[in-house]
Write a protein that holds these residues in place. Structure first.
Motif, short mmCIF file in Angstrom:
data_model
loop_
_atom_site.label_atom_id
_atom_site.label_comp_id
_atom_site.label_asym_id
_atom_site.label_seq_id
_atom_site.Cartn_x
_atom_site.Cartn_y
_atom_site.Cartn_z
N ASP A 126 43.17 41.62 28.47
CA ASP A 126 44.04 42.79 28.61
C ASP A 126 44.69 43.15 27.28
O ASP A 126 44.80 44.34 26.94
CB ASP A 126 45.13 42.51 29.65
CG ASP A 126 44.57 42.37 31.05
OD1 ASP A 126 44.09 43.38 31.59
OD2 ASP A 126 44.59 41.25 31.60
N PRO A 162 40.06 33.56 31.81
CA PRO A 162 40.98 33.73 32.93
C PRO A 162 41.00 32.49 33.82
O PRO A 162 40.09 31.66 33.77
CB PRO A 162 40.39 34.93 33.68
CG PRO A 162 38.93 34.89 33.37
CD PRO A 162 38.84 34.37 31.95
N ASP A 204 44.97 35.59 40.87
CA ASP A 204 45.99 36.27 40.08
C ASP A 204 47.00 36.94 41.01
O ASP A 204 46.74 37.17 42.18
CB ASP A 204 45.36 37.35 39.19
CG ASP A 204 44.53 36.73 38.07
OD1 ASP A 204 44.84 35.60 37.68
OD2 ASP A 204 43.58 37.39 37.63
N ASN A 205 48.14 37.29 40.43
CA ASN A 205 49.16 37.99 41.21
C ASN A 205 48.77 39.45 41.27
O ASN A 205 49.24 40.28 40.51
CB ASN A 205 50.52 37.83 40.53
CG ASN A 205 51.65 38.02 41.50
OD1 ASN A 205 51.43 38.17 42.70
ND2 ASN A 205 52.86 38.02 40.98
N SER A 206 47.87 39.79 42.17
CA SER A 206 47.21 41.09 42.17
C SER A 206 48.04 42.16 42.82
O SER A 206 49.11 41.95 43.35
CB SER A 206 45.86 40.99 42.91
OG SER A 206 46.09 40.85 44.28
N ARG A 219 50.04 48.79 36.58
CA ARG A 219 49.59 47.41 36.78
C ARG A 219 48.34 47.12 35.95
O ARG A 219 47.45 47.97 35.84
CB ARG A 219 49.27 47.14 38.25
CG ARG A 219 50.48 47.12 39.17
CD ARG A 219 50.02 46.82 40.59
NE ARG A 219 51.13 46.82 41.51
CZ ARG A 219 51.84 45.74 41.83
NH1 ARG A 219 51.54 44.58 41.29
NH2 ARG A 219 52.83 45.83 42.69
N LYS A 220 48.26 45.93 35.43
CA LYS A 220 47.03 45.53 34.73
C LYS A 220 45.98 45.15 35.76
O LYS A 220 46.28 44.78 36.89
CB LYS A 220 47.31 44.35 33.79
CG LYS A 220 47.57 43.02 34.46
CD LYS A 220 47.88 41.94 33.43
CE LYS A 220 48.07 40.57 34.07
NZ LYS A 220 46.81 40.00 34.57
N GLU A 251 55.26 41.74 43.66
CA GLU A 251 55.85 40.88 42.66
C GLU A 251 57.33 41.18 42.55
O GLU A 251 57.82 42.20 43.02
CB GLU A 251 55.16 41.12 41.31
CG GLU A 251 53.66 40.87 41.35
CD GLU A 251 53.02 41.21 40.04
OE1 GLU A 251 53.75 41.43 39.06
OE2 GLU A 251 51.79 41.26 39.97
N GLU A 267 43.40 42.85 37.56
CA GLU A 267 43.36 41.40 37.78
C GLU A 267 41.91 40.93 37.81
O GLU A 267 41.00 41.67 38.18
CB GLU A 267 44.06 41.06 39.10
CG GLU A 267 45.49 41.56 39.19
CD GLU A 267 46.40 40.98 38.11
OE1 GLU A 267 46.07 39.91 37.58
OE2 GLU A 267 47.42 41.60 37.80
N ASP A 268 41.73 39.67 37.39
CA ASP A 268 40.37 39.15 37.24
C ASP A 268 39.83 38.45 38.47
O ASP A 268 38.63 38.45 38.71
CB ASP A 268 40.30 38.20 36.04
CG ASP A 268 40.49 38.96 34.73
OD1 ASP A 268 39.95 40.07 34.63
OD2 ASP A 268 41.19 38.45 33.84
N PRO A 301 40.34 42.74 42.46
CA PRO A 301 40.09 41.89 41.29
C PRO A 301 38.68 42.11 40.73
O PRO A 301 37.79 42.61 41.42
CB PRO A 301 40.23 40.47 41.86
CG PRO A 301 39.89 40.60 43.31
CD PRO A 301 40.40 41.96 43.72
N ASP A 359 41.10 36.70 42.70
CA ASP A 359 42.10 36.78 43.75
C ASP A 359 43.17 35.70 43.64
O ASP A 359 44.08 35.64 44.47
CB ASP A 359 41.44 36.71 45.13
CG ASP A 359 40.65 35.43 45.36
OD1 ASP A 359 40.38 34.73 44.37
OD2 ASP A 359 40.32 35.13 46.51
#
Length: 508
Positions: free
Chosen positions: A52, A288, A495-497, A487-488, A502, A490-491, A424, A493
């Motif tokens: 990212d 990741p 991750d905090n997707s 939001r960035k 959050e 996510e790679d 993701p 599941d």
């Protein structure tokens, strides 16, 4: 300084992006070895970054302009192949079935359109998995070759059965168009992702619609076997697109997730070179986090975190196809009943997609993805409702068709931003493909509703259905539990997707 995008939405950053770019670096990913990263006026002392951080540091430049063209042209091809149906279906059955009854011709006309959508349904499932397993580029290449090759074969048809079979295979290829969207969305910095995807999809889709309308107007003004020329010219955009694939890169995010770190670094260095951004010669990418347990794509999409979002997205894609393709298919027939020039109205409706696309690209990064969809669906539903009153003056109906189609396409384009953002990387292409597959069931329904009309009043009843679908899309948009703006990607599941809330997130 790196190249920047010009125009309404892409403002020149210059040295002002120094503090912003520094903040993109994840301190947890910086190694102890220091080496300068020069991005215009920015120098960051590190040689290890996550994907990212690198993509955001690349900003926007010549690399992204070329990638936008390579991926976005697939939507011009898709638009041309889909608009083809609205002009071909009413004309082809009398030619290939001269002795058939009207009911039999109507049945085969419905099959020609419905089987194209059935092929897209199948192709979306196939290429979603192909793209997640073999790469975005390979999936995109195969699908484009199928569309172009079998599109040309359609022009050789001697029977309706052969033509339907060829159009079904073309549909399978069209189901892989989402591979290009996935590749592009994974390679663009977050601050450009919303507007750039909408502008690329919207502008080039509209170009495809305008191109196909002009081709139809030209071909069907000729005498003789003009439908064969029409099919050949319609396949040319896909054939031409194949020439660009030697210069197309693979998604660096996909390469990172699949462990191909060296190839990912090569792609990022190429992007940095074209964007005139200096990266360390030996810079490294941080791998990741790996999920503790691998699970199927479907279980990821229907798991606890994403289940509600996935089901709502299926409904939204269904409503989008009903309302957009419904208007696209019925407009030429509807205005032919009004004794108007169907080509002029269709051309104006296609051009009307431009302001709808611009409005969506402006709103999506300001009020968010959810609210933008709701606004555009509501506007499209209202305009389409007006269009259903076929006794209104021709000018009013034309204006309603223009506003309705532009607004609904804006909402549809927004979905192409939101859907890749919410899933993701490990399941992104499959998730987008599955949404597209579910939506194609709506396409089969639209085929029957649109081409079974024999009068203006019947066509107006079909338009009312499309209005209801647009209003339903507005309601479903506001029911989505998460906003993905800012939001960035996510790679995986773990991750905090975007499927979870959050700290500091606001449920809209």
């Amino acid at each position: 300084a790196g190249n920047t995008m010009s125009g309404l939405l892409f403002k020149e950053k210059g040295v002002e992006r120094s503090d912003e770019t520094r903040s993109l670096m994840d301190p947890r990913t910086v190694s102890s070895t220091s080496e300068a990263v020069d991005v215009g006026a920015v120098e960051v002392e590190t040689d290890a970054m996550n994907i990212d951080a690198v993509i955001n540091l690349l900003d926007w430049g010549n690399f992204h302009w070329l990638l936008l063209l390579q991926c976005g042209l697939s939507w011009a091809c898709d638009a041309a192949e889909m608009m083809l149906l609205s002009f071909l279906v009413p004309r082809i059955t009398p030619v290939l079935m001269p002795n058939a009854s009207k009911s039999e011709r109507d049945h085969y006309g419905f099959l020609l359109s419905a089987m194209t959508f059935a092929g897209i349904w199948l192709g979306a499932l196939i290429f979603g998995k192909v793209s997640d397993r073999l790469g975005r580029k390979r999936g995109y290449l195969i699908s484009t070759a199928v569309v172009g090759g079998f599109g040309l074969l359609c022009s050789t048809a001697q029977t309706m059965e052969f033509l339907i079979a060829m159009r079904t295979i073309v549909g399978v290829g069209l189901g892989g168009v989402t591979c290009g969207v996935t590749l592009f969305s994974e390679t663009v910095a977050e601050k450009y992702r919303g507007a750039s995807i909408i502008l690329s999809i919207g502008a080039l889709w509209t170009f495809g619609c305008v191109f196909e309308t002009c081709v139809a107007w030209f071909c069907f003004s000729l005498s003789g076997t003009q439908w064969r020329l029409f099919l050949v010219l319609s396949a040319m955009p896909s054939i031409s697109l194949l020439a660009m694939f030697p210069w197309l890169v693979e998604s660096p995010r996909y390469l990172v997730v699949t462990g191909q770190m060296d190839k990912a670094v090569e792609v990022l260095k190429l992007a940095a070179q074209k964007n005139k951004v200096r990266l360390p010669h030996n810079f490294k990418l941080v791998a990741p986090k790996r999920p503790a347990h691998n699970q199927s794509h479907l279980r990821t999409l229907l798991g606890k975190k994403l289940r509600v979002t996935t089901l709502l997205l299926w409904g939204l894609w269904f409503c989008s196809v009903i309302s957009y393709y419904g208007l696209s298919f019925v407009t030429p027939l509807y205005f032919s009943f009004q004794n108007g020039n169907e080509y002029v109205v269709t051309l104006l409706s296609a051009l009307a997609e431009i302001p709808g696309m611009v409005a969506t690209s402006y709103l999506v990064d300001r009020i968010g993805r959810k609210k933008t969809k709701a606004v555009m669906f509501s506007a499209g539903g209202a305009a389409t409702l007006v269009l259903s009153f076929n006794s209104l003056p021709f000018g009013v109906l034309t204006l309603a068709a223009i506003v309705g189609r532009g607004s609904v396409l804006g909402a549809f384009n927004d979905l192409y931003v939101y859907t890749p953002e919410v899933y993701p990387t490990t399941s992104r292409a499959f998730g987008l493909g599955l949404c597209s597959a579910v939506a194609r069931i709506a396409g089969i329904i639209v085929s029957y509703i649109s081409f079974a009309n024999e009068s203006a009043s019947e066509a107006a009843s079909a338009v009312l259905v499309y209005s209801i679908a647009a209003f339903a899309g507005a309601v479903l948009s506001m029911m989505l539990p998460y906003e993905t703006k800012g939001r960035k990607l996510e790679d995986n599941d773990t991750d905090n997707s975007a499927g979870t809330l959050e700290a500091g997130d606001e449920r809209d």
